[in-house]
Design a protein around this motif. Structure first.
Motif, PDB file in Angstrom:
ATOM      1  N   ASP A  49      31.079  45.072  -6.056  1.00 11.13           N
ATOM      2  CA  ASP A  49      30.925  43.747  -4.966  1.00 11.13           C
ATOM      3  C   ASP A  49      31.478  42.644  -5.773  1.00 11.13           C
ATOM      4  N   SER A  52      35.008  42.315  -4.834  1.00 15.93           N
ATOM      5  CA  SER A  52      35.027  42.079  -3.391  1.00 15.93           C
ATOM      6  C   SER A  52      35.153  40.580  -3.153  1.00 15.93           C
ATOM      7  N   LEU A  53      34.069  39.995  -3.569  1.00 13.68           N
ATOM      8  CA  LEU A  53      33.761  38.531  -3.482  1.00 13.68           C
ATOM      9  C   LEU A  53      34.895  37.500  -4.201  1.00 13.68           C
ATOM     10  N   ARG A 114      25.517  34.330   1.603  1.00 17.19           N
ATOM     11  CA  ARG A 114      25.550  34.663   2.872  1.00 17.19           C
ATOM     12  C   ARG A 114      26.645  35.799   3.103  1.00 17.19           C
ATOM     13  N   ILE A 115      27.816  35.718   2.633  1.00 14.52           N
ATOM     14  CA  ILE A 115      28.810  36.709   2.569  1.00 14.52           C
ATOM     15  C   ILE A 115      28.492  37.809   1.812  1.00 14.52           C
ATOM     16  N   GLN A 117      25.753  39.329   1.613  1.00 18.18           N
ATOM     17  CA  GLN A 117      24.548  39.941   2.166  1.00 18.18           C
ATOM     18  C   GLN A 117      23.396  39.938   1.343  1.00 18.18           C
ATOM     19  N   PRO A 250      31.691  54.890  -0.018  1.00 16.50           N
ATOM     20  CA  PRO A 250      30.745  54.215  -0.532  1.00 16.50           C
ATOM     21  C   PRO A 250      28.904  54.714   0.190  1.00 16.50           C
ATOM     22  N   HIS A 252      26.359  53.800  -1.045  1.00 14.14           N
ATOM     23  CA  HIS A 252      25.295  52.649  -1.473  1.00 14.14           C
ATOM     24  C   HIS A 252      25.276  51.854  -0.264  1.00 14.14           C
ATOM     25  N   LEU A 255      26.845  48.148   4.565  1.00 13.69           N
ATOM     26  CA  LEU A 255      27.020  46.812   4.926  1.00 13.69           C
ATOM     27  C   LEU A 255      26.444  46.311   6.196  1.00 13.69           C
ATOM     28  N   GLN A 256      25.867  45.213   6.296  1.00  9.44           N
ATOM     29  CA  GLN A 256      25.098  44.739   7.638  1.00  9.44           C
ATOM     30  C   GLN A 256      26.276  44.202   8.525  1.00  9.44           C
ATOM     31  N   TRP A 257      26.228  44.798   9.971  1.00  9.08           N
ATOM     32  CA  TRP A 257      27.121  44.145  10.746  1.00  9.08           C
ATOM     33  C   TRP A 257      26.323  43.382  11.943  1.00  9.08           C
ATOM     34  N   ILE A 258      26.283  42.158  11.810  1.00 10.43           N
ATOM     35  CA  ILE A 258      25.740  41.258  12.703  1.00 10.43           C
ATOM     36  C   ILE A 258      26.525  40.602  13.858  1.00 10.43           C
ATOM     37  N   VAL A 259      26.311  41.150  14.977  1.00 10.54           N
ATOM     38  CA  VAL A 259      27.091  40.533  15.959  1.00 10.54           C
ATOM     39  C   VAL A 259      26.221  39.671  17.052  1.00 10.54           C
ATOM     40  N   SER A 260      26.822  38.959  17.701  1.00 10.03           N
ATOM     41  CA  SER A 260      26.086  38.147  18.780  1.00 10.03           C
ATOM     42  C   SER A 260      25.405  38.836  19.768  1.00 10.03           C
ATOM     43  N   THR A 263      27.665  40.323  22.603  1.00  2.00           N
ATOM     44  CA  THR A 263      28.427  41.257  22.352  1.00  2.00           C
ATOM     45  C   THR A 263      27.604  42.706  22.125  1.00  2.00           C
TER      46      THR A 263
ATOM     47  N   GLN B 321      34.000  35.971  20.796  1.00  5.33           N
ATOM     48  CA  GLN B 321      33.593  37.418  21.212  1.00  5.33           C
ATOM     49  C   GLN B 321      34.617  38.181  21.051  1.00  5.33           C
ATOM     50  N   GLU B 324      34.956  39.312  17.570  1.00  2.00           N
ATOM     51  CA  GLU B 324      33.799  40.074  17.192  1.00  2.00           C
ATOM     52  C   GLU B 324      33.979  41.229  17.561  1.00  2.00           C
ATOM     53  N   TYR B 328      34.275  44.779  15.137  1.00  2.00           N
ATOM     54  CA  TYR B 328      33.172  45.788  15.130  1.00  2.00           C
ATOM     55  C   TYR B 328      33.572  47.260  15.217  1.00  2.00           C
ATOM     56  N   LEU B 369      31.912  39.237   9.044  1.00  2.00           N
ATOM     57  CA  LEU B 369      32.376  40.326   9.494  1.00  2.00           C
ATOM     58  C   LEU B 369      33.919  40.718   8.895  1.00  2.00           C
ATOM     59  N   TYR B 371      34.854  39.877   6.052  1.00  2.00           N
ATOM     60  CA  TYR B 371      34.316  40.574   4.617  1.00  2.00           C
ATOM     61  C   TYR B 371      33.918  41.899   4.591  1.00  2.00           C
ATOM     62  N   ASN B 372      33.215  42.448   5.739  1.00  2.00           N
ATOM     63  CA  ASN B 372      32.926  44.079   5.885  1.00  2.00           C
ATOM     64  C   ASN B 372      34.134  44.717   6.062  1.00  2.00           C
ATOM     65  N   LYS B 375      36.214  44.513   2.628  1.00  2.00           N
ATOM     66  CA  LYS B 375      35.752  45.601   1.907  1.00  2.00           C
ATOM     67  C   LYS B 375      35.958  47.000   2.032  1.00  2.00           C
ATOM     68  N   MET B 378      39.425  47.599   1.031  1.00  2.00           N
ATOM     69  CA  MET B 378      39.414  47.878  -0.610  1.00  2.00           C
ATOM     70  C   MET B 378      38.915  49.092  -1.101  1.00  2.00           C
ATOM     71  N   GLU B 379      37.802  49.571  -0.508  1.00  2.00           N
ATOM     72  CA  GLU B 379      37.623  50.738  -1.022  1.00  2.00           C
ATOM     73  C   GLU B 379      38.405  51.967  -0.664  1.00  2.00           C
TER      74      GLU B 379
END
Lengths: 328, 430
Positions: A49, A52-53, A114-115, A117, A250, A252, A255-260, A263, B321, B324, B328, B369, B371-372, B375, B378-379
């Protein structure tokens, strides 16, 4: 820098590197731990991680390597609870970045959290940084495998300038990063690890004269053959795993997928279940044989519309037509 | 519509009459209901309207529960009654600017009667005694043509009934199927290429969905043509949002029937990809995900390059949107597995835009997003990712260097110009 001065610098770092090795006993505890403690796997995942950062924020490899050094030393010294692991690792990265990166390139703590998470706050991070600094008596950059890699690279170039393009420092750094993601390599002396990496790359380039230079370095630092051999094997194995096509899925923390909200609404409204039952297509010629078709159909007509299947099965389909249909 | 001058005699209620007399009474009531009343004038003929309404109700019940009532004479009377009531010239829409997405539709004034007529007709068609071989003399191509025209009604309730009616007719009258398909074809083509106006597209598509679902394999060439020549171009219409769900369903059904159609479908969508309408782009992305949900891995490989080039553009869209929705995709397990298998092709296509927007996008949620996604990549393929990072960094450095050199060059020229100007006459040139 000329060759002589480089060799001198090499010596100096070689003498200092022991000061920056994590406590072996502490590392062993982690490797043998399971369950409610920090395990080798959780440490490795955290380091991945961190990478990644590092990559995402455009930090240098140096920041990453420094962060890992701080992390391993801290974990080997203190008993840290698993729930604090991400806070510890992120504070190591933040500390490392502060002494390595330019002011303008530093990402603020909030954004890091934030990034990444993470669940803690910026003030938590600040407090953890203080603790890490105190316990490790952190003042400046540690001597790491990267230090040696950079020196080895320079030394090699002074002796073989025409090889400048082929022996890539970036590639070596990437390989070092791959190794640091496994706790096994935290036990290695940085000078030895770096040399093992160097030799591995030189072997793959099939350059005899460069290998000659690496022997020179080994003799200068008096690195025993057995130790170098051991780590060379580990490195070779790790790099081949790293490059293998099978991806390590992975399992472990997901990852969180937060959307508006808009959407999110769109995501679910699309699965519209049809209300109209399926109308099976006939294999007979629809425009001409309607009479024969319909006379036979008239008895079981509603079944055409009310049945949901589309495969001419079931008792409603007259036998001779069914055979035709399935043969088509 | 004009009123019959012959006096209206009130007939007995069907349920009150002995069974043998019911069929004849049924016919008389059908004939009475042929009279159509003017609902625009809300005060006229109130008693008569009420009488017709209760008669129609009786007819609905009669057709639903009776046995042995359907004589051959009934068929033409039923069709005549229904035709008189429903076939009419639809009023022109209020204005040319009627926006189906925004404005309230004009509802049908005579709905109290109309609804019962439709209800009656459907139960008639679904009745156990119904015989298409007799009915086909009266429910013919002309009837169907007029029925189809009604789909342009602004009243959604009417269109819903029409949908059911046409669905039942298609199911029972094999001889009319080809004709119906051809007419729907024409309606759609006219809609796409000439008028961009037709209110019943969604309902027709829903019927088509149930037809496509029932296609026999291998698919007839006619059906494949329909997909490519009609369904795909339907995506270009401005009012797509009104029928997109039904259209997407049809497309996915086609692909489940014949996966080899995947490539032309996706290429078609990419060709018509919206360039200025973000709302449409989001719809396209939703449909694409549904298609990818059922795609076969061999088909995926065929279109992955143009597909991900488009996705890479979507991901960089300043409209958050769109970005996003595209990002997704990486939360979809099946799509992820396909990407993993082909990461060496896909990663290089996506990499540059992902990296760039991670630094440049204005919206923090998008950055998170990205970043996800990075990542995950990357993996998936660490060595390729390292290579691409290194190349990207060195490219950026080279660009920066060029920028700097260019700036310095301009500065030098400026200085030169300044010096020259000062030397000759002491006046600074403007």
């Amino acid at each position: 820098m000329d060759a002589v001065r480089l060799m001198k610098e090499l010596r100096v770092n070689y003498e200092q590197e022991v000061d920056f090795l994590p406590r072996e006993a502490g590392l062993d505890l982690i490797v043998s731990a399971h369950g409610g403690q920090i395990t080798a796997r959780s440490r490795d995942v955290t380091v991945e991680d961190l990478w990644s950062l590092t990559s995402f924020f455009g930090y240098s490899t140096q920041s990453f390597v420094q962060a890992v050094s701080l992390l391993d030393r801290f974990l080997a010294m203190m008993r840290v609870q698993p729930k604090h692991l991400s806070c510890v690792s992120l504070s190591c990265l933040h500390l490392a970045a502060r002494v390595t990166e330019e002011e303008c390139d530093l990402t603020p703590a909030d954004e890091l959290i934030r990034i990444g998470q993470c669940r803690f706050t910026a003030s938590d991070l600040g407090r953890m940084e203080k603790i890490v600094t105190e316990k490790l008596r952190f003042k400046s950059k540690a001597v790491t495998a990267l230090t040696f890699l950079q020196l080895y690279h320079q030394i090699t170039l002074t002796h073989a300038t025409y090889r400048k393009e082929t022996l890539s420092l970036e590639k070596l750094e990437a390989q070092l990063k791959a190794c640091l993601c496994r706790i096994a390599f935290s036990k290695a002396k940085p000078s030895v690890l770096a040399l093992a990496l160097l030799r591995q790359e030189m072997k793959s380039l099939q350059s005899e004269d460069m290998l000659e230079i690496s022997f020179h370095i080994q003799r200068h630092l008096k690195i025993p053959d057995a130790e170098l051999q051991l780590w060379s094997e580990w490195v070779a194995r790790r790099l081949s795993d790293y490059a293998s096509p099978k991806c390590s899925k992975p399992n472990h923390r997901k990852l969180q997928w937060i959307v508006s909200r808009r959407t999110a609404q769109n995501l679910h409204s699309h699965r519209s279940v049809p209300e109209l039952p399926t109308i099976p297509e006939g294999c007979w010629d629809e425009s001409e044989s309607e009479d024969s078709g319909e006379d036979v159909m008239s008895s079981g007509d509603e079944s055409l519309c009310s049945s949901l299947g589309s495969d001419a099965e079931g008792p409603f389909f007259p036998l001779h037509l069914r055979r035709q249909y399935l043969a088509a | 519509q004009f009123r019959l001058t012959v006096g209206f005699c009130v007939l007995f209620v069907l349920a009150d009459v002995p069974v043998p007399e019911q069929p004849e009474l049924f016919l008389k009531k059908l004939q009475q209901c042929c009279t159509v009343f003017d609902f625009m004038d809300t005060l006229s003929d109130l008693k008569m309207k009420e009488y017709k309404r209760s008669t129609l109700n009786e007819l609905v019940d009669y057709v639903t529960i009776s046995r042995g009532y359907l004589t051959e004479q009934a068929y033409p009377e039923v069709v005549k009654m229904v035709s008189h009531n429903i076939f009419r010239t639809l009023p022109p829409s209020d204005s040319n600017e009627f926006d189906p997405e925004e404005d309230e539709p004009t509802l049908e004034a005579s709905w109290p009667h109309l609804q019962l007529v439709y209800e009656f007709f459907i139960r008639f068609l679904e009745s156990q005694e119904f015989q298409p071989s007799i009915a086909k003399k009266y429910i013919d191509q002309k009837f169907v043509l007029q029925l189809l025209e009604l789909f342009d009604s602004e009243d959604p309730r009417e269109r819903d009934y029409l949908k059911t009616v046409l669905h039942r007719i298609y199911g029972k009258f094999l001889g009319l199927r080809a004709f119906i398909r051809k007419q729907i074809n024409n309606i759609f083509l006219r809609f796409v290429y000439e008028t961009e106006h037709f209110n019943g597209v969604a309902e027709l598509l829903e019927i088509l969905g149930s037809i496509i679902n029932g296609f026999a394999l291998p698919l007839k060439a006619e059906h494949k043509q329909f997909l490519v020549k009609v369904l795909i171009p339907l995506h270009t219409v401005r009012s797509l949002s009104l029928f997109h769900a039904q259209l997407a369903y049809c497309i996915v059904q086609f692909l489940e029937k014949d996966p080899t159609l995947t490539e032309p479908v996706i290429r078609g969508l990419l060709k018509f990809w919206p360039k200025t309408c973000s709302q449409k782009e989001v719809m396209f992305l939703g449909e694409l995900e549904e298609i990818l949900d059922v795609i076969e891995p061999t088909q995926f490989v065929k279109i992955q390059e143009p597909l991900f080039k488009q996705i890479s553009r979507c991901v960089s869209s300043p409209h958050f949107q769109v970005a996003e929705r595209a990002l997704y995709y990486w939360n979809n397990e099946y799509i992820m597995s396909l990407i993993e298998e082909n990461s060496s092709v896909i990663l290089p296509i996506m990499f540059a835009s992902l990296y760039r927007i991670s630094k440049e996008h204005w919206n923090p949620a998008i950055v998170a997003l990205v970043y996800n996604v990075l990542k995950a990549f990357m993996e998936m393929n660490s060595t390729l990712f390292d290579e691409l990072t290194a190349t990207y960094k060195s490219d950026r450095q080279r660009e920066k260097k060029k920028e700097k050199e260019r700036e310095e060059l301009w500065k030098k020229l400026e200085d030169l110009e300044l010096k020259r100007g000062l030397r000759s006459d002491g006046i600074i040139p403007t």
